[in-house]
Design an enzyme around this catalytic site. Sequence first.
Site, PDB file in Angstrom:
ATOM      1  N   GLY A   1       1.025  -0.988  -0.113  1.00 39.58           N
ATOM      2  CA  GLY A   1      -0.043   0.305   0.328  1.00 39.58           C
ATOM      3  C   GLY A   1       1.232   1.434   0.187  1.00 39.58           C
TER       4      GLY A   1
ATOM      5  N   ARG B   1       1.274  -5.607  -5.658  1.00 36.17           N
ATOM      6  CA  ARG B   1       1.364  -6.890  -5.019  1.00 36.17           C
ATOM      7  C   ARG B   1       2.078  -7.670  -6.119  1.00 36.17           C
ATOM      8  NH1 ARG B   1      -2.118  -3.789  -1.309  1.00 36.17           N
ATOM      9  NH2 ARG B   1      -1.062  -3.807   1.208  1.00 36.17           N
TER      10      ARG B   1
ATOM     11  N   ASP C   1       5.243  -4.918   6.102  1.00 34.92           N
ATOM     12  CA  ASP C   1       5.786  -6.046   6.422  1.00 34.92           C
ATOM     13  C   ASP C   1       5.801  -6.962   5.444  1.00 34.92           C
ATOM     14  OD1 ASP C   1       3.123  -6.397   6.578  1.00 34.92           O
ATOM     15  OD2 ASP C   1       2.304  -7.640   8.351  1.00 34.92           O
TER      16      ASP C   1
ATOM     17  N   THR D   1       4.176   2.394   5.337  1.00 32.41           N
ATOM     18  CA  THR D   1       3.302   2.281   6.308  1.00 32.41           C
ATOM     19  C   THR D   1       2.070   3.288   7.019  1.00 32.41           C
ATOM     20  OG1 THR D   1       1.895  -0.164   6.821  1.00 32.41           O
ATOM     21  CG2 THR D   1       4.049   0.442   7.522  1.00 32.41           C
ATOM     22  N   ILE D   2       1.382   3.469   6.832  1.00 28.26           N
ATOM     23  CA  ILE D   2      -0.084   4.303   7.556  1.00 28.26           C
ATOM     24  C   ILE D   2      -0.098   3.576   8.792  1.00 28.26           C
ATOM     25  CG2 ILE D   2      -0.470   5.603   5.221  1.00 28.26           C
ATOM     26  CD1 ILE D   2      -2.992   4.347   5.807  1.00 28.26           C
ATOM     27  N   ASP D   3       0.252   1.925   8.176  1.00 27.42           N
ATOM     28  CA  ASP D   3      -0.559   1.839   9.805  1.00 27.42           C
ATOM     29  C   ASP D   3       0.060   1.431  11.019  1.00 27.42           C
ATOM     30  OD1 ASP D   3      -2.614   0.953   8.594  1.00 27.42           O
ATOM     31  OD2 ASP D   3      -2.220  -0.755   7.801  1.00 27.42           O
TER      32      ASP D   3
ATOM     33  N   ASP E   1       2.661  -0.297  12.406  1.00 27.65           N
ATOM     34  CA  ASP E   1       2.623  -1.925  12.820  1.00 27.65           C
ATOM     35  C   ASP E   1       4.026  -2.473  12.013  1.00 27.65           C
ATOM     36  OD1 ASP E   1       2.279  -2.345  10.063  1.00 27.65           O
ATOM     37  OD2 ASP E   1       1.008  -3.827  10.018  1.00 27.65           O
TER      38      ASP E   1
ATOM     39  N   MET F   1      -8.757   3.123   8.412  1.00 28.11           N
ATOM     40  CA  MET F   1      -7.920   2.019   8.241  1.00 28.11           C
ATOM     41  C   MET F   1      -7.246   1.658   8.884  1.00 28.11           C
ATOM     42  SD  MET F   1      -6.442   3.152   4.766  1.00 28.11           S
ATOM     43  CE  MET F   1      -7.597   2.258   2.947  1.00 28.11           C
TER      44      MET F   1
ATOM     45  N   ARG G   1      -6.749  -2.556   9.518  1.00 25.69           N
ATOM     46  CA  ARG G   1      -6.967  -4.033   9.518  1.00 25.69           C
ATOM     47  C   ARG G   1      -6.453  -4.875  10.209  1.00 25.69           C
ATOM     48  NH1 ARG G   1      -5.938  -4.882   4.606  1.00 25.69           N
ATOM     49  NH2 ARG G   1      -4.225  -6.364   5.097  1.00 25.69           N
TER      50      ARG G   1
END
Length: 328
Positions: free
Chosen positions: A15, A76, A107, A130-132, A134, A174, A176
């Site tokens: 992403g 991807r 990741d 990544t915006i997450d 994580d 966002m 998930r």
Amino acid sequence: MAKEITTIGVMTSGGDSPGMNAAIRAVARACAYYNVKCIGFYRGYQGMIEGDYCVMNARSVRNIISRGGTILKSARSDEFRTIEGRQKAAEHLKEVGVDAMILIGGDGTFRGGKLFYEEHGIPVIGVPGTIDNDIAGTNYTIGYDTALNTVIDAIDKIRDTASSHDRLFFIEVMGRDAGFIALNSGVGAGAEEILIPEEDLGLERLLESLKRSKRSGKSSSIVVVSEGDKTGKNVYELADYVTKNLPDYEVKVTVLGHMQRGGTPSCFDRTLASRLCVKAVELLLDGEKNVMVGLINNKVTATSFEVGLKDDHSINKELLRISDILST
């Protein structure tokens, strides 16, 4: 003795996140500074497989630091998941003389890079984009700060109309598998409740919280919901449940969606991308490989992929406690 690095490849994968262009710029200009050739691959691992690339220099990345998205595109690649696909990628790197790769992504990107190094021995360095937020090997990922500010701006606007019409808004953001965006934006925007994947608070707890808000005199409320939250099947089911059980509330749903990925990157993300990618180039030139770079306690640090990919980048439960206190 390690092979001398004369050509470094760079790609963005997974992403997109605001600040990826600043990262690409930093790689290209750091390579130019150290007299190393830089090659950019389009569409991540798929571009490596197909040999879809461009030669980059200091001038080819001018005026991109403020742009969202990624000029190298992102995708991807199912083909890269196969041994044959990774073999094609390695062959194309050798054909164009790439000695090492800088992988900008999350990741999934890092797992692919780790496997690629193990199979083909081509040095790789991961840069977390990544915006997450994580990734375990860094306090912040490129794009996270910008995404937070985008969400805060949207919630502030929604609260204006919630207050004007005495409404309850469920706002899905966002995340998930990780609740970093929801938790931090919820606290920053003064949400009455925050629902995240890491903490299943349950439907009854949600109802009780909203009843408490009503009793305290609140006529409107904001509930921030991470898309991966397990309290209900989805945000619309949550809204229906509250409507049935608390008919005094007029309930609305807003899904912010992919707007969180776009936009001009914040100063923090531009600076973070610049710091991490200059370090990535320098690590490769020093013979380092199979690691990711990250920002830990405001210091740029190299961390093994094994550590960076551990699922232990836990949320700050102190923020949950603070949220409960401040939503009174």
